[in-house]
Write a protein that holds these residues in place. Structure first.
Motif, short mmCIF file in Angstrom:
data_model
loop_
_atom_site.label_atom_id
_atom_site.label_comp_id
_atom_site.label_asym_id
_atom_site.label_seq_id
_atom_site.Cartn_x
_atom_site.Cartn_y
_atom_site.Cartn_z
N LYS A 173 39.47 48.33 32.67
CA LYS A 173 39.25 48.03 31.32
C LYS A 173 38.91 46.39 31.04
O LYS A 173 39.21 45.83 31.76
CB LYS A 173 40.79 48.06 30.58
CG LYS A 173 41.11 49.75 30.47
CD LYS A 173 40.48 50.58 29.31
CE LYS A 173 40.84 51.75 29.28
NZ LYS A 173 40.07 52.49 28.11
N GLN A 211 41.02 59.15 42.87
CA GLN A 211 40.45 57.54 42.73
C GLN A 211 41.45 56.73 42.89
O GLN A 211 41.22 55.47 43.50
CB GLN A 211 39.81 57.89 41.45
CG GLN A 211 38.57 58.68 41.30
CD GLN A 211 38.02 58.62 39.89
OE1 GLN A 211 38.39 57.99 39.11
NE2 GLN A 211 37.04 59.45 39.66
N GLU A 266 35.10 49.94 28.93
CA GLU A 266 35.30 50.07 30.38
C GLU A 266 34.20 49.43 30.87
O GLU A 266 32.90 49.63 30.43
CB GLU A 266 35.46 51.40 30.63
CG GLU A 266 36.91 51.99 30.22
CD GLU A 266 36.99 53.46 30.26
OE1 GLU A 266 37.95 54.02 30.95
OE2 GLU A 266 35.81 54.31 30.45
N LEU A 267 34.30 48.65 31.93
CA LEU A 267 33.00 48.21 32.76
C LEU A 267 33.24 48.31 34.21
O LEU A 267 34.28 48.60 34.53
CB LEU A 267 32.94 46.64 32.25
CG LEU A 267 33.92 45.78 33.01
CD1 LEU A 267 33.31 44.42 33.21
CD2 LEU A 267 35.18 45.64 32.04
N GLN A 268 32.32 48.24 34.97
CA GLN A 268 32.17 48.54 36.32
C GLN A 268 31.99 47.02 37.22
O GLN A 268 31.14 46.44 36.68
CB GLN A 268 30.86 49.47 36.83
CG GLN A 268 31.20 50.99 36.63
CD GLN A 268 30.15 51.90 37.24
OE1 GLN A 268 28.93 51.54 37.65
NE2 GLN A 268 30.26 52.93 37.67
N THR A 292 35.89 50.83 38.13
CA THR A 292 35.93 50.83 36.71
C THR A 292 37.16 50.50 36.18
O THR A 292 38.43 50.99 36.47
CB THR A 292 35.50 52.30 36.35
OG1 THR A 292 34.43 52.87 36.78
CG2 THR A 292 35.56 52.23 34.49
N LYS A 347 33.10 49.55 44.29
CA LYS A 347 32.77 49.69 43.05
C LYS A 347 33.83 50.45 42.27
O LYS A 347 34.35 51.27 42.58
CB LYS A 347 31.54 50.34 42.70
CG LYS A 347 30.40 49.91 43.40
CD LYS A 347 29.16 50.66 43.31
CE LYS A 347 27.82 50.25 43.76
NZ LYS A 347 26.54 50.88 43.68
N PRO A 407 30.30 46.54 29.44
CA PRO A 407 31.37 47.37 28.68
C PRO A 407 30.47 48.52 27.94
O PRO A 407 29.61 48.37 27.33
CB PRO A 407 31.83 46.23 27.94
CG PRO A 407 31.62 45.13 28.85
CD PRO A 407 30.29 45.22 29.26
N ASN A 408 31.26 49.66 28.02
CA ASN A 408 30.96 50.98 27.21
C ASN A 408 31.66 50.88 25.91
O ASN A 408 32.42 50.17 25.58
CB ASN A 408 30.85 52.28 27.99
CG ASN A 408 32.43 52.51 28.33
OD1 ASN A 408 33.35 51.64 27.86
ND2 ASN A 408 32.55 53.40 29.57
#
Length: 788
Positions: free
Chosen positions: A679, A556, A666-668, A677, A675, A661-662
């Motif tokens: 911080k 990745q 973290e967000l996409q 991911t 695409k 964000p989770n």
């Protein structure tokens, strides 16, 4: 393979389930012949075909398998010069149509998967369009020869209709006549022997001149053909005869044409039956939640979480077992009804299924070796008629097995040595194990004898195993523990069931100390070894997971870095082009200045300086726009929403939030086509001017309004192609302010229409939809009202 073994391992029940999955009689006949084979390459081909069938069904659930019927009799009839009936040609037509549709399905569709074996098989189908069209032209769907089959037949049938009408007119006038009413039993016209007649009362038979063709059961009614229609009936009968002759001639010619293609039709029958059989194997694999096992030439078995295919899924306990790698003989001990026999049957049945080209219900990583022979002695075969006890019946079968066993053989023995004196039975069982071990035969045996546990512990290439038993609940767990000898647990069970303590203690004292010491030593050693093995396996599994995770992360990271480099390089190239263009403009301006008159030189120089400064500003602005990205606030964003723009400093790129964000912050973010991911602290807010955004949207809407139409025709597309096209069209139509659009999908089978309407129900721009009116295209068009 031994028929007795196939029955004992219940392979016939698997075959019955497979037969029931076939769609045609031809496929069922192939399924009836399935048996385990020993050819490695052919087994691998069969397994690949089953896997391809599962893969195709996953992507293409609507497989055109209709119309596969057996026309073997019709082919033989045509070969010997016989004439087929009209109904028989319908079967031939079905086969021709099925062959054409299947070949087109495999070869013409744009697929997201690879199925080389199925494409090779379907590619051998013969498309005989000339014969198919000829049959369709001559034979109607209800099995009759069409009027248009020949001009002669058409004329004959028209003549028959004319004659029938003339006869009915004459008889109608007779029936409806007032003078004749009293002579007739009923005012009807009927047929007797292909002749039109009227029912006349017996007493008035002389009042209606004509020919008597029949009478009622009571004799009160005579069915008379009046003389007025005798000649017409004669003509009609003659025309009927001519029609039959013409039909016979037409069918004869069609049969002769079919005879030219009998070899092609035979090949199609064979291929269609195989294709149906392959998809039946695929359906069975899906219902068993099965996988393709790795087929190896060595006599080795590795089963991971295998489930007996005949036990309900919610009741079966998965089995993990291996044989042939570290040991070739496995001795299983444990309580009755603890699962020992099911273990034997599962292993044996998996071998038979795998060597028959069937998937096995187990986890990925399972492998099955090829055995030339498989023998099983399972269950009680005592026979009153043959005066055989349980022990005798087992020995009779074991004797036959020992005569044929070799190093290519798998032997499954249930309750070895049972049914006789324990000491003699144990000695005999050990001797049998020694004999088979010397032949390098792979063996799994179940027993209750402690002597066999000791033997398995002391002998190399022999391993103990047991079925786990929960002493607290007094119930078996049905889990196989390799490396751990089983305990009978007789004393513990008896005590928990209420047997007096003094009786249990007395029983314990009757066991020799040597037996106690040996049993305890074996149990401790094997238990410790199992614990070490489990710890080692757990450590290896964790290490493997960590390594896989590291590889994935590196992949990745490499992908993201490569994408970022590409984006930056592309931006730099665009900036360079802009600078080059600006420099060229500057050179053109200087050239223009030099051409000015001398008296204007001062003014021109000032103008040049202004223009140069303007270009420098322009260059700086463009370069900053390309390389630096949008203006950022430098603050850690809060309450980010999907669709909001952010800037990623480490990539020097702006992007759009596509997932909030989770819990790990973290967000996409989507940057162009990528695409990623990131911080939350790695992104910054972006400021955009409202007026610029408004002008951009206005421009898009303006452009869309000029080009978008109120109807969209996507006939000829399949579902996978049509859905994204329709979705984009609806977005464009919504942006351009259309209130109503027409989606033209065609009528066809209705599959495309149904999928599109399911999509429309969930589409955010759709307010309502309806089927097109009579003047709008009917069911071939869906009218969509868009939200405003």
């Amino acid at each position: 393979m031994n028929e007795f073994t196939l029955k004992k391992l219940e392979f016939d029940k698997i075959k019955t389930r497979l037969i029931n999955e076939c769609s045609s009689g031809l496929g069922k006949e192939v399924a009836k012949t399935i048996e385990p084979i020993t050819d490695l390459e052919l087994i691998q081909v069969w397994q690949q075909e089953t896997s391809e069938g599962v893969l195709i069904r996953r992507y293409e659930p609507q497989i055109p398998l209709g119309g596969i019927v057996d026309i073997g009799i019709q082919i033989r009839k045509a070969e010997i010069g016989g004439i087929l009936e009209a109904e028989e040609f319908l079967k031939v037509f079905d086969i021709l149509s099925a062959s054409r549709k299947l070949k087109r399905f495999f070869l013409n569709n744009k697929k997201q998967y690879s199925c080389p074996r199925m494409e090779l098989l379907s590619g051998q189908l013969n498309i005989i369009k000339e014969l198919e069209d000829e049959i369709e032209k001559i034979i109607s769907s209800d099995g009759e020869v069409r009027d248009t089959a020949s001009s002669t037949l058409l004329n004959l049938r028209r003549k028959m209709v004319t004659l029938q009408n003339r006869i009915k007119e004459k008889l109608d006038s007779l029936v409806k006549s007032d003078n004749s009413n009293k002579f007739l039993q009923d005012s009807i016209i009927t047929i007797r022997g292909d002749r039109y007649v009227v029912p006349v009362k017996q007493e008035y038979r002389n009042q209606v001149p004509g020919i008597i063709h029949d009478q009622s059961g009571s004799g009160a009614t005579l069915f008379i053909e009046p003389m007025a229609v005798v000649e017409l009936n004669n003509d009609l009968r003659k025309t009927h005869s001519d029609e039959r002759d013409e039909i016979l001639r037409i069918l004869s010619e069609l049969s002769a044409k079919m005879a030219q293609y009998t070899e092609d039709l035979k090949m199609n029958l064979d291929i269609l039956s195989k294709i149906d059989f392959i998809f039946a194997k695929a359906r069975l694999s899906e219902k068993l939640d099965a996988i393709e096992p790795k087929i190896v030439l060595e006599r080795k078995i590795t089963i991971k979480r295998g489930r007996h295919p005949l036990i309900p899924f919610n009741e079966v306990v998965p089995l993990t077992i291996s044989l042939g790698e570290d040991f070739g003989l496995l001795v299983i001990t444990g309580p009755n009804t603890g699962g020992k026999t099911v273990t034997l049957k599962t292993v044996g049945l998996f071998v038979l299924m795998a060597q028959s080209g069937l998937h096995i219900p187990a986890d990925i990583g399972s492998s099955i070796g090829i055995f030339q022979k498989v023998f099983a002695d399972i269950g009680d075969e005592q026979s009153i008629e043959q005066s055989l006890s349980t022990f005798s019946s087992h020995m009779t079968n074991i004797v036959k097995i020992l005569e044929q066993a070799d190093d290519f053989t798998l032997v499954l023995l249930d309750e070895l040595g049972a049914g006789t004196d324990p000491s003699e039975g144990a000695a005999l069982a050990i001797s049998i194990l020694e004999f088979l071990k010397a032949k390098n035969t792979k063996l799994i045996a179940t027993t209750h004898y402690s002597e066999l546990k000791t033997y398995a512990f002391n002998e190399p290439k022999v391993q103990n195993a047991s079925m786990e038993f929960d002493i607290k609940t007094l119930r078996p767990t049905y889990k196989l523990l390799i490396g751990v000898p089983g305990k009978s647990n007789a004393f513990e069970i008896a005590g928990r069931l209420g047997l007096q303590d003094e009786i249990v203690l007395k029983a314990r004292s009757l066991i020799s100390q040597d037996e106690k010491d040996v049993a305890e030593l074996i149990e401790n050693l094997e238990s410790n070894r199992l614990t070490s093995e489990l710890s080692r396996q757990e450590a290896e599994n964790k290490l493997k997971l960590v390594e896989e995770k590291l590889v994935s992360i590196k992949q990745q990271e490499t992908k993201i870095n490569a994408s970022a480099d590409n984006i930056i390089r592309k931006a730099q190239e665009e900036a360079l082009q802009i600078i080059k263009k600006a420099r060229k403009e500057s050179e053109d301006i200087i050239k223009e200045i030099r051409q000015l008159a001398k008296e204007e030189i001062i003014k021109a120089e000032n103008k040049a300086l202004d223009l140069k400064k303007e270009l420098e500003n322009k260059e700086d602005k463009l370069t900053s726009k390309v390389l630096k990205g949008p203006k950022v606030t430098g603050q850690k964003p809060k309450d980010l929403k999907i669709g909001q723009e952010v800037f990623i400093p480490k990539l020097n790129q702006a992007g759009t939030v596509i997932a909030e964000p989770n819990n790990n912050e973290e967000l996409q973010v989507q940057t162009g086509i990528i695409k990623i991911t990131v911080k939350l602290n790695e992104v910054q807010m972006v400021e955009r001017k409202k007026e610029i955004t408004q002008r951009g949207i206005g421009k898009i809407v303006s452009n869309k309004s000029e080009s978008i139409k109120t109807e969209f025709d996507f006939r000829g597309s399949n579902v996978e192609e049509a859905i994204p096209l329709v979705d984009k069209y609806l977005d464009d139509a919504y942006l351009s302010g259309l209130s109503q659009v027409y989606l033209i999908h065609g009528k066809g089978t209705g599959v495309l229409r149904n999928y599109i309407r399911e999509m429309l129900k969930k589409h955010p721009h759709v307010k309502s939809m309806r089927t097109g009116g009579f003047d709008e295209g009917g069911s071939g068009v869906t009218v969509v009202e868009l939200k405003r």
